[in-house]
Enzyme design. Sequence first.
Site, PDB file in Angstrom:
ATOM      1  N   ASP A 122       0.860  -1.186   0.000  1.00  0.00           N
ATOM      2  CA  ASP A 122       0.000   0.000   0.000  1.00  0.00           C
ATOM      3  C   ASP A 122       0.887   1.224   0.000  1.00  0.00           C
ATOM      4  O   ASP A 122       1.991   1.205   0.548  1.00  0.00           O
ATOM      5  CB  ASP A 122      -0.904   0.004   1.238  1.00  0.00           C
ATOM      6  CG  ASP A 122      -1.976  -1.076   1.198  1.00  0.00           C
ATOM      7  OD1 ASP A 122      -2.348  -1.491   0.094  1.00  0.00           O
ATOM      8  OD2 ASP A 122      -2.442  -1.477   2.275  1.00  0.00           O
ATOM      9  N   ASP A 139      -7.248  -1.550  -3.978  1.00  0.00           N
ATOM     10  CA  ASP A 139      -8.210  -1.232  -2.913  1.00  0.00           C
ATOM     11  C   ASP A 139      -9.204  -0.172  -3.392  1.00  0.00           C
ATOM     12  O   ASP A 139     -10.404  -0.262  -3.112  1.00  0.00           O
ATOM     13  CB  ASP A 139      -7.495  -0.706  -1.663  1.00  0.00           C
ATOM     14  CG  ASP A 139      -6.571  -1.724  -1.023  1.00  0.00           C
ATOM     15  OD1 ASP A 139      -6.796  -2.941  -1.199  1.00  0.00           O
ATOM     16  OD2 ASP A 139      -5.628  -1.299  -0.333  1.00  0.00           O
TER      17      ASP A 139
END
Length: 162
Positions: A122, A139
């Site tokens: 991320d 995401d």
Amino acid sequence: MKLISRTGVLALALAVIVIILDQASKAWILGGLHLTFGSPLPVWGPLRFTLVENEGVSFGLFQSDAPWTRWALAAFSLIVAVVLIAIVRRTGKAYTAIALGLIIGGALGNFIDRVRDGLVVDFVDVTALYFPWVFNLADSAITIGIVLLLAESLFQPKAGAT
């Protein structure tokens, strides 16, 4: 008998685009920017790139150090993608196909990371806006797809409504 609808092709094409963009953005973050874990790089306004290893699901939820979670989460992502691919093959609505294509692409993008690395990378950090999680393109695609499906179910006319 038709194997896949035109909107199903749209969904699968969108899923492939999401996977490519997700994997390319992660490769760029890992290889091109030479970020160190946890050190934010200001980009513009409240947007920063902060490299984070996510062993949980989207937005770092359900973190666990147990080795089985890697494979359980990978299997879950793959099952979701396969079920949605079966659904999207028959859908006739472009709006639904776009939403499902985003979710499929995001699920498979994170699946690839989990199988390859045991975790998901991320890096999109907007915590300056009081959003508590660092996330990635996969995401985002999953979230946007779910929001589109929710909006469609809330705002589409009900059958038999006048």
